[in-house]
Design an enzyme around this catalytic site. Structure first.
Site, PDB file in Angstrom:
ATOM      1  N   GLY A 117       0.999  -1.302  -0.155  1.00  0.00           N
ATOM      2  CA  GLY A 117       0.542   0.023  -0.077  1.00  0.00           C
ATOM      3  C   GLY A 117       1.124   1.184   0.413  1.00  0.00           C
ATOM      4  O   GLY A 117       2.542   1.537   0.312  1.00  0.00           O
ATOM      5  N   GLY A 141       0.029   5.904   0.559  1.00  0.00           N
ATOM      6  CA  GLY A 141      -0.319   6.795   1.023  1.00  0.00           C
ATOM      7  C   GLY A 141       0.140   8.392   1.252  1.00  0.00           C
ATOM      8  O   GLY A 141       1.613   8.178   1.159  1.00  0.00           O
ATOM      9  N   MET A 197       2.090   9.124   4.443  1.00  0.00           N
ATOM     10  CA  MET A 197       3.502   9.350   4.866  1.00  0.00           C
ATOM     11  C   MET A 197       4.414   8.314   4.059  1.00  0.00           C
ATOM     12  O   MET A 197       5.463   8.539   4.327  1.00  0.00           O
ATOM     13  CB  MET A 197       2.972   8.885   6.113  1.00  0.00           C
ATOM     14  CG  MET A 197       2.358   9.654   7.048  1.00  0.00           C
ATOM     15  SD  MET A 197       2.241   8.628   8.237  1.00  0.00           S
ATOM     16  CE  MET A 197       3.366   7.763   8.701  1.00  0.00           C
ATOM     17  N   GLY A 198       3.944   7.422   3.138  1.00  0.00           N
ATOM     18  CA  GLY A 198       4.485   6.630   2.283  1.00  0.00           C
ATOM     19  C   GLY A 198       4.203   5.121   2.012  1.00  0.00           C
ATOM     20  O   GLY A 198       2.949   5.456   0.965  1.00  0.00           O
ATOM     21  N   VAL A 226       3.977   1.046   2.425  1.00  0.00           N
ATOM     22  CA  VAL A 226       4.493  -0.470   3.608  1.00  0.00           C
ATOM     23  C   VAL A 226       4.173  -1.539   2.259  1.00  0.00           C
ATOM     24  O   VAL A 226       3.830  -1.800   1.388  1.00  0.00           O
ATOM     25  CB  VAL A 226       2.701  -1.002   4.260  1.00  0.00           C
ATOM     26  CG1 VAL A 226       2.909  -1.731   5.332  1.00  0.00           C
ATOM     27  CG2 VAL A 226       2.638   0.857   4.778  1.00  0.00           C
ATOM     28  N   ASP A 264      -2.874  10.278  16.984  1.00  0.00           N
ATOM     29  CA  ASP A 264      -2.888   9.898  16.249  1.00  0.00           C
ATOM     30  C   ASP A 264      -4.297   9.010  15.460  1.00  0.00           C
ATOM     31  O   ASP A 264      -4.102   8.077  14.760  1.00  0.00           O
ATOM     32  CB  ASP A 264      -1.748  10.006  14.406  1.00  0.00           C
ATOM     33  CG  ASP A 264      -2.304   9.683  12.600  1.00  0.00           C
ATOM     34  OD1 ASP A 264      -3.536  10.995  12.828  1.00  0.00           O
ATOM     35  OD2 ASP A 264      -1.579   9.710  12.198  1.00  0.00           O
TER      36      ASP A 264
END
Length: 326
Positions: A30, A32, A34-35, A37, A150
């Site tokens: 995945g 997104g 933030m970066g 996976v 978060d």
């Protein structure tokens, strides 16, 4: 579709770059704000892992140095967490191109975000079963003086785990949020004062007044409970700033008014208590919230047997992305 795994063929050049410490990246699960996976494997150990590769930071200068120090400190604190409901952190480091990465256990499950998007809102009994596990993770974090900041459905996995079903794992304790300004992803200021995701952020995080403590996580758990029971965010607006202003000023509607599923008055009231603007009016700890959830009368509590039947019927096989990268 969101749950499908996409396998990226890596050329020889790319393969060399895809080695992080003792781990080799196998396939991207995945991506997104933030970066990314990745599914990974250790060169010597058989166990598979999930690697969260954070978005690149500026290479030089004091900001990068500060981010590096904070990343190391937070990773060390996170690695001390032992709750079975907190994702296990095995390793961390910095890649050759200057990106931070975490190595975590690879989990077979789906985020609460995906759970509701795929299958719709869940019953009050099941929501209580899952939320009490989130509280167990947060209660240990509180003891370490750690505020997650978060908590959101995409950071909570519900899994098949060691023969159990509906086992909760909370992700991303202390992860350094490195995002461009103006991004609608998790929000960060230079000092990392404001951090969180607009739909799930506590009023005191928006206003940046005083010390943000673990009661901010209680507010976010209230927002997660709302999502599980209604499939709706507590507040919607045209912009992230608009959503955050609602969190600071607008009284929320009781979840029972946003769904046709039955929600008892005590559960309604407890979720609204979590969503109080003033932290002093919320449950004061994860342990207290768990106790109050446990005290809510449920005609048919959710059981491990029901969880097993649900998974065998609705999610029969396959490994979902181990962590949301947002």
């Amino acid at each position: 579709h969101a749950g499908q795994l996409v396998v990226y063929a890596l050329g020889k050049e790319a393969t060399r770059a895809q080695e992080l410490g003792s781990y080799q990246l196998i396939e991207r699960l995945g991506a997104g704000g933030m970066g990314e996976v990745w599914r990974a494997k250790h060169r010597l150990l058989a166990r598979p892992a999930a690697i969260k590769l954070l978005r690149q930071t500026s290479d030089e200068g004091p900001d990068h140095e500060m981010a590096m120090r904070r990343f190391e400190r937070e990773a060390q604190v996170t690695s001390q967490l032992r709750s079975p409901n907190t994702v296990e952190l095995w390793d961390f480091g910095v890649s050759a191109d200057g990106r931070f990465y975490y190595v975590m256990e690879l989990l077979d499950g789906l985020t609460l975000d995906l759970l509701v998007k795929r299958h719709g809102p869940i019953s009050a009994a099941r929501a209580i079963y899952l939320l009490r596990q989130v509280c167990r993770s947060l209660a240990e974090a509180e003891q370490h003086g750690l505020v997650h900041r978060d908590i959101k459905p995409a950071n909570i996995l519900v899994c098949r785990y060691a023969g159990e079903y509906d086992f909760v794992k909370v992700l991303d304790f202390g992860i350094v949020k490195v995002t461009q300004s103006g991004s609608q992803e998790p929000i960060v200021t230079q000092e990392n004062v404001l951090r969180g995701t607009p739909a799930f952020i506590a009023p005191e995080q928006v206003l940046s007044v005083g010390e943000v403590d673990s009661r901010a996580d209680i507010y976010s758990v209230g927002c997660v409970a709302y999502w599980l029971l209604t499939g709706e965010f507590v507040f919607r607006a045209d912009t992230p700033i608009g959503v955050m202003m609602h969190h600071t000023h607008t009284p929320p509607l009781p979840p029972s008014q946003r769904t046709e599923l039955p929600i008892s008055p005590p559960l309604d009231q407890l979720i609204l208590a979590c969503l109080e603007k003033d932290p002093a009016r919320r449950p004061q700890s994860a342990r207290e919230l768990s106790r109050r959830l446990n005290d809510i009368p449920i005609a048919k509590p959710w059981t491990e047997e029901q969880a097993y039947l649900w998974w065998s019927r609705h999610e029969p096989a396959g490994v979902e992305p181990a962590a949301d990268a947002g």
